[in-house]
Structure formats: structure tokens, C-alpha cells
Motif scaffolding. Structure first.
Motif, PDB file in Angstrom:
ATOM      1  N   LEU A 117       0.856  -1.191   0.000  1.00 51.46           N
ATOM      2  CA  LEU A 117       0.000   0.000   0.000  1.00 51.46           C
ATOM      3  C   LEU A 117       0.885   1.231   0.000  1.00 51.46           C
ATOM      4  O   LEU A 117       1.831   1.320   0.781  1.00 51.46           O
ATOM      5  N   ASP A 118       0.577   2.150  -0.852  1.00 45.18           N
ATOM      6  CA  ASP A 118       1.349   3.386  -0.912  1.00 45.18           C
ATOM      7  C   ASP A 118       0.783   4.410   0.060  1.00 45.18           C
ATOM      8  O   ASP A 118      -0.384   4.362   0.433  1.00 45.18           O
ATOM      9  N   CYS A 119       1.631   5.343   0.432  1.00 53.45           N
ATOM     10  CA  CYS A 119       1.164   6.510   1.170  1.00 53.45           C
ATOM     11  C   CYS A 119       0.540   7.479   0.162  1.00 53.45           C
ATOM     12  O   CYS A 119       0.812   7.413  -1.030  1.00 53.45           O
ATOM     13  N   PHE A 120      -0.292   8.356   0.677  1.00 56.22           N
ATOM     14  CA  PHE A 120      -0.787   9.440  -0.152  1.00 56.22           C
ATOM     15  C   PHE A 120       0.362  10.401  -0.431  1.00 56.22           C
ATOM     16  O   PHE A 120       1.279  10.536   0.383  1.00 56.22           O
ATOM     17  N   THR A 121       0.280  11.097  -1.544  1.00 58.11           N
ATOM     18  CA  THR A 121       1.118  12.281  -1.713  1.00 58.11           C
ATOM     19  C   THR A 121       0.501  13.352  -0.811  1.00 58.11           C
ATOM     20  O   THR A 121      -0.644  13.218  -0.359  1.00 58.11           O
ATOM     21  N   ARG A 122       1.203  14.422  -0.576  1.00 54.21           N
ATOM     22  CA  ARG A 122       0.646  15.493   0.248  1.00 54.21           C
ATOM     23  C   ARG A 122      -0.619  16.055  -0.399  1.00 54.21           C
ATOM     24  O   ARG A 122      -1.591  16.336   0.289  1.00 54.21           O
ATOM     25  N   GLU A 123      -0.595  16.162  -1.722  1.00 51.68           N
ATOM     26  CA  GLU A 123      -1.768  16.678  -2.430  1.00 51.68           C
ATOM     27  C   GLU A 123      -2.958  15.741  -2.255  1.00 51.68           C
ATOM     28  O   GLU A 123      -4.098  16.191  -2.061  1.00 51.68           O
ATOM     29  N   GLU A 124      -2.718  14.420  -2.324  1.00 48.38           N
ATOM     30  CA  GLU A 124      -3.801  13.455  -2.124  1.00 48.38           C
ATOM     31  C   GLU A 124      -4.330  13.522  -0.701  1.00 48.38           C
ATOM     32  O   GLU A 124      -5.539  13.414  -0.464  1.00 48.38           O
ATOM     33  N   SER A 125      -3.412  13.698   0.259  1.00 46.43           N
ATOM     34  CA  SER A 125      -3.833  13.837   1.660  1.00 46.43           C
ATOM     35  C   SER A 125      -4.745  15.033   1.837  1.00 46.43           C
ATOM     36  O   SER A 125      -5.795  14.940   2.476  1.00 46.43           O
ATOM     37  N   LEU A 126      -4.339  16.162   1.256  1.00 50.64           N
ATOM     38  CA  LEU A 126      -5.145  17.377   1.386  1.00 50.64           C
ATOM     39  C   LEU A 126      -6.497  17.218   0.705  1.00 50.64           C
ATOM     40  O   LEU A 126      -7.531  17.636   1.258  1.00 50.64           O
ATOM     41  N   ALA A 127      -6.512  16.606  -0.460  1.00 48.02           N
ATOM     42  CA  ALA A 127      -7.788  16.394  -1.162  1.00 48.02           C
ATOM     43  C   ALA A 127      -8.704  15.496  -0.333  1.00 48.02           C
ATOM     44  O   ALA A 127      -9.905  15.775  -0.208  1.00 48.02           O
ATOM     45  N   PHE A 128      -8.149  14.444   0.244  1.00 46.36           N
ATOM     46  CA  PHE A 128      -8.947  13.555   1.084  1.00 46.36           C
ATOM     47  C   PHE A 128      -9.505  14.296   2.291  1.00 46.36           C
ATOM     48  O   PHE A 128     -10.696  14.226   2.589  1.00 46.36           O
TER      49      PHE A 128
ATOM     50  N   LEU B 243      -4.731   5.288   6.272  1.00 48.80           N
ATOM     51  CA  LEU B 243      -5.497   4.827   7.427  1.00 48.80           C
ATOM     52  C   LEU B 243      -5.424   5.831   8.572  1.00 48.80           C
ATOM     53  O   LEU B 243      -6.433   6.124   9.216  1.00 48.80           O
ATOM     54  N   ALA B 244      -4.251   6.370   8.831  1.00 52.28           N
ATOM     55  CA  ALA B 244      -4.110   7.359   9.905  1.00 52.28           C
ATOM     56  C   ALA B 244      -4.956   8.593   9.620  1.00 52.28           C
ATOM     57  O   ALA B 244      -5.602   9.132  10.525  1.00 52.28           O
ATOM     58  N   LEU B 245      -4.975   9.031   8.367  1.00 47.24           N
ATOM     59  CA  LEU B 245      -5.789  10.190   8.002  1.00 47.24           C
ATOM     60  C   LEU B 245      -7.275   9.876   8.104  1.00 47.24           C
ATOM     61  O   LEU B 245      -8.066  10.728   8.534  1.00 47.24           O
ATOM     62  N   GLU B 246      -7.665   8.662   7.737  1.00 50.95           N
ATOM     63  CA  GLU B 246      -9.070   8.259   7.861  1.00 50.95           C
ATOM     64  C   GLU B 246      -9.501   8.289   9.321  1.00 50.95           C
ATOM     65  O   GLU B 246     -10.560   8.822   9.668  1.00 50.95           O
ATOM     66  N   LEU B 247      -8.681   7.718  10.196  1.00 54.02           N
ATOM     67  CA  LEU B 247      -9.034   7.679  11.616  1.00 54.02           C
ATOM     68  C   LEU B 247      -9.067   9.077  12.223  1.00 54.02           C
ATOM     69  O   LEU B 247      -9.990   9.417  12.964  1.00 54.02           O
ATOM     70  N   ALA B 248      -8.055   9.883  11.908  1.00 55.62           N
ATOM     71  CA  ALA B 248      -8.003  11.246  12.450  1.00 55.62           C
ATOM     72  C   ALA B 248      -9.195  12.063  11.975  1.00 55.62           C
ATOM     73  O   ALA B 248      -9.837  12.749  12.771  1.00 55.62           O
ATOM     74  N   SER B 249      -9.506  11.974  10.691  1.00 58.67           N
ATOM     75  CA  SER B 249     -10.616  12.786  10.174  1.00 58.67           C
ATOM     76  C   SER B 249     -11.959  12.316  10.731  1.00 58.67           C
ATOM     77  O   SER B 249     -12.824  13.132  11.034  1.00 58.67           O
ATOM     78  N   ALA B 250     -12.126  11.006  10.896  1.00 60.95           N
ATOM     79  CA  ALA B 250     -13.373  10.495  11.480  1.00 60.95           C
ATOM     80  C   ALA B 250     -13.535  11.010  12.908  1.00 60.95           C
ATOM     81  O   ALA B 250     -14.624  11.397  13.328  1.00 60.95           O
ATOM     82  N   TYR B 251     -12.446  11.040  13.648  1.00 62.53           N
ATOM     83  CA  TYR B 251     -12.484  11.535  15.018  1.00 62.53           C
ATOM     84  C   TYR B 251     -12.796  13.031  15.032  1.00 62.53           C
ATOM     85  O   TYR B 251     -13.600  13.509  15.841  1.00 62.53           O
ATOM     86  N   LEU B 252     -12.179  13.769  14.120  1.00 63.54           N
ATOM     87  CA  LEU B 252     -12.435  15.205  14.041  1.00 63.54           C
ATOM     88  C   LEU B 252     -13.892  15.496  13.709  1.00 63.54           C
ATOM     89  O   LEU B 252     -14.480  16.435  14.252  1.00 63.54           O
ATOM     90  N   VAL B 253     -14.473  14.709  12.834  1.00 63.68           N
ATOM     91  CA  VAL B 253     -15.881  14.905  12.471  1.00 63.68           C
ATOM     92  C   VAL B 253     -16.778  14.634  13.673  1.00 63.68           C
ATOM     93  O   VAL B 253     -17.691  15.402  13.976  1.00 63.68           O
ATOM     94  N   ARG B 254     -16.519  13.550  14.378  1.00 60.31           N
ATOM     95  CA  ARG B 254     -17.373  13.171  15.512  1.00 60.31           C
ATOM     96  C   ARG B 254     -17.224  14.108  16.692  1.00 60.31           C
ATOM     97  O   ARG B 254     -18.196  14.438  17.356  1.00 60.31           O
TER      98      ARG B 254
END
Length: 170
Positions: A102-113, A139-150
């Protein structure tokens, strides 16, 4: 699975400690005077008696340690998931059919996500800081963003402060 056990093996020397920590989920706090070796033995005995188990070797970069740790679990009815940033593992250690790079996101992909999930709630510089701190790991960005939303934090800094204040148990 009878249990899912997460071993943080960024430091391979922590293997026994991580096994013992997972034993607490089965047995509760260890009584005073119980050695690390006893904790590990009791935990592995429980894993052997009651299977199957899913064991995650998280952040393990050392191939020699992987072989050693896998052998320690060979009599357990365990399925192992290995997470590592090392993409050059030797062919003898992990069968090619069992690899899922599995690849990491590029910074641009991270920001878009993050912008898609969080919308306009946070400034771009805050999202860049979040992406950087999470290493652009999806995965780390998914978890962090889900927590931020909640949790509806007003700033990313509030999230970092909360994250720093919490134990992994929480």
C-alpha cells in the motif's frame, strides 16, 4: 477471531512487553511479582488454548525479528498481519501471494482527502499540518478525520492536544 491483538513493534525489543500488555485484556492487571516471562507464557498459553487469534505486528521493519516472532506464535492458532514501511522484504519471509503493498498518499492526495471529508471547517495550513503529522498514511488520516468529524474540534491543534493527552488504551 477469539481475539485481536495489536503489537507495536517499532522497537522489536518490546515484543515480550507487547505480548504481556495484550494479556491484560484477557486476565486483567498482572499481580505484583509476576515476571515478564511468566506474563508472556501465560498469554501465549491462552492464545494456544482459545483460537483463532488475529495478531498485528505493527511497524515491524526487522526481517530477522519477524521470523523470530512468527516462530514464537507457531503453536498458536494465529493469523498474522504485518505492517511495515519496508517494501523490500526477502522472498523467503513472506510469500509473494500474501503481500499487499500500500502506498502513502502524496501530500496533495492527503489534502484532497481531508478537504473532502472535513469540508471547509479547517484552514488549509491546519490540514497540511495534520497530513504531515500522520505521515500521509491513508489509514491514519481516515481515523483522524473520522475523530475530528465526531468530536467537532474547533482547531487541529485542539485535536493534537487531546491526542497527546490520551493513552493508547483510550
Amino acid at each position: 477471531f477469539k481475539g485481536v491483538h495489536w503489537l507495536n513493534l517499532r522497537e522489536p525489543s518490546a515484543f515480550q512487553e507487547q505480548i504481556a500488555e495484550n494479556g491484560k485484556a484477557i486476565f486483567g492487571e498482572w499481580p505484583d511479582g509476576v515476571s515478564m516471562e511468566q506474563r508472556v507464557d501465560v498469554t501465549l498459553a491462552a492464545w494456544r488454548a482459545e483460537g483463532p487469534r488475529l495478531v498485528v505486528f505493527d511497524n515491524l521493519e526487522d526481517e530477522t525479528a519477524f521470523v523470530k516472532f512468527s516462530q514464537a506464535l507457531q503453536n498458536c492458532d494465529a493469523r498474522i498481519i504485518l505492517t511495515a514501511r519496508n517494501s523490500q522484504w526477502g522472498p523467503g519471509n513472506i510469500h509473494p501471494d500474501h503481500r499487499l503493498p500500500l502506498d502513502c498518499f502524496t501530500r496533495e492526495e492527503s489534502l484532497a482527502f481531508l478537504q473532502e471529508v472535513l469540508g471547509e471547517k479547517y484552514a488549509e495550513d491546519q490540514l497540511k499540518e495534520l497530513a504531515k503529522s500522520m505521515g500521509d498514511l491513508p489509514l491514519a488520516l481516515e481515523l483522524a478525520s473520522a475523530y475530528l468529524v465526531r468530536q467537532k474540534f474547533s482547531t487541529i491543534e485542539d485535536y493534537f492536544a487531546k491526542l497527546d493527552a490520551q493513552s493508547l488504551e483510550h
